[in-house]
Design an enzyme around this catalytic site. Structure first.
Site, PDB file in Angstrom:
ATOM      1  N   SER A 111       0.728  -1.192  -0.164  1.00  0.00           N
ATOM      2  CA  SER A 111      -0.005   0.058   0.030  1.00  0.00           C
ATOM      3  C   SER A 111       0.741   1.256   0.015  1.00  0.00           C
ATOM      4  O   SER A 111       1.589   1.410  -1.057  1.00  0.00           O
ATOM      5  CB  SER A 111      -0.979  -0.130   1.255  1.00  0.00           C
ATOM      6  OG  SER A 111      -1.946   0.894   1.033  1.00  0.00           O
ATOM      7  N   GLU A 204      -1.512  13.817  13.159  1.00  0.00           N
ATOM      8  CA  GLU A 204      -1.755  15.275  12.413  1.00  0.00           C
ATOM      9  C   GLU A 204      -1.090  15.373  11.206  1.00  0.00           C
ATOM     10  O   GLU A 204      -1.680  15.814  10.265  1.00  0.00           O
ATOM     11  CB  GLU A 204      -1.233  16.236  13.465  1.00  0.00           C
ATOM     12  CG  GLU A 204      -1.333  17.847  12.864  1.00  0.00           C
ATOM     13  CD  GLU A 204      -0.764  18.677  14.038  1.00  0.00           C
ATOM     14  OE1 GLU A 204      -0.752  19.842  13.679  1.00  0.00           O
ATOM     15  OE2 GLU A 204      -0.388  18.584  15.168  1.00  0.00           O
ATOM     16  N   HIS A 259      -7.182  -6.482   0.843  1.00  0.00           N
ATOM     17  CA  HIS A 259      -6.118  -5.527   0.686  1.00  0.00           C
ATOM     18  C   HIS A 259      -4.792  -5.846   1.364  1.00  0.00           C
ATOM     19  O   HIS A 259      -3.667  -5.629   0.720  1.00  0.00           O
ATOM     20  CB  HIS A 259      -6.441  -4.164   1.152  1.00  0.00           C
ATOM     21  CG  HIS A 259      -5.568  -2.960   1.251  1.00  0.00           C
ATOM     22  ND1 HIS A 259      -4.821  -2.667  -0.279  1.00  0.00           N
ATOM     23  CD2 HIS A 259      -4.939  -2.268   2.216  1.00  0.00           C
ATOM     24  CE1 HIS A 259      -3.977  -1.686   0.117  1.00  0.00           C
ATOM     25  NE2 HIS A 259      -4.067  -1.404   1.358  1.00  0.00           N
TER      26      HIS A 259
END
Length: 280
Positions: A111, A204, A259
């Protein structure tokens, strides 16, 4: 030693601008006797090097090669940074390969890690003996809403200080019920420091750069080394772009895998990697 960053090749360490400066990544080495280049495993978004621990041990046994598992920046035990791009993550890996005196390696990335692996192979093909991209194309990904939902759920988790880890985990598990399909995976990021519980991933920076993470840098020159795209049974692939950038690529689907191919069908995954290593 040279490193590639946006704007061209740079000598290290002094002339790299701050945004382009590589970070010292956390890694684990699983030693093997074979002299061939090591396998370097790169995890996906919100994952860590521990995702590949069992796979790494099995591959040392099966192939004899040394295997490295690596935490990406802002993940696992690697440093945090406000910068999160494939160019930056490629630089981090170049630094690590230089540090460990590996002139070449076999990159295996899942990924997000697959996009990092493809980026490094396209920038510095001299460092990559062969390449495995797991369930990802060199194009924009479409799962951005899923990952934003995961991050939102993680940010809402509230755990009081000073409670036992087992209690903290149960509380977090209960609060992550809206993303129950992946909550055990997300909980691998829950850590305790001085009685306080927190997420070890930099939520963040990741959320701020989600568009970068879901995208892919623009490249013109291809990587001509041996390449395997290893996919779950229902995964979509951008065949023209793969053929343009990776002309030697083979695409292999593993039936019954989603996945997280390496977790869903670990033995088939290991066998596919070993067979690929034997190809000329």
């Amino acid at each position: 030693q040279q490193l590639w960053c946006r704007g061209g090749t740079r000598k290290i360490p002094d002339i790299l601008p701050t945004f382009c400066r590589p970070l010292p990544l956390s890694y684990v080495v699983f030693d093997g006797p074979a002299p061939q280049p090591p396998l370097v495993f790169l995890h996906g978004l919100l994952g860590s090097k521990s995702n590949f621990r069992a796979i790494a041990r099995a591959l040392v046994q099966r192939s004899g090669r040394k295997v490295l598992t690596v935490d990406a920046r802002n993940h696992g035990e690697s440093p945090h940074s406000p910068t999160m791009s494939y160019e930056a993550m490629s630089l981090d890996l170049q630094r690590l390969l230089h540090q460990l005196h590996f002139p070449k390696c076999v990159l295996v990335g899942h990924s997000m890690g697959g996009k990092t692996a493809m980026t490094l192979a396209l920038q510095r093909p001299d460092l990559v003996e062969r390449l495995v991209s797991v369930d990802i194309s060199p194009t924009e990904s479409v799962a951005v809403t899923d990952f934003l939902a995961y991050i939102s759920a993680m940010r809402r988790v509230s755990i009081p200080s000073g409670i036992p880890r087992s209690t903290a985990r149960r509380l977090a598990e209960d609060q992550l019920r809206p993303v129950s399909a992946v909550r055990q995976f997300l909980l691998t990021n829950l850590v305790e420091a001085e009685g306080r519980y927190m997420w070890r991933v930099n939520l963040e920076a990741i959320s701020h750069h989600m568009a970068n993470i879901m995208g892919f840098p623009v490249f013109q020159a291809p990587y001509s080394g041996p390449t395997l795209f290893l996919a779950g049974s229902d995964s979509p692939y951008d065949y023209p772009e793969i053929e343009r950038l990776f002309p030697e690529a083979e695409i292999q689907y593993i039936p019954g895998a989603g996945h997280w191919v390496h977790a869903d069908k670990s033995q088939e995954f290991i066998t596919a990697i070993c067979n690929f290593l034997l190809l000329p």
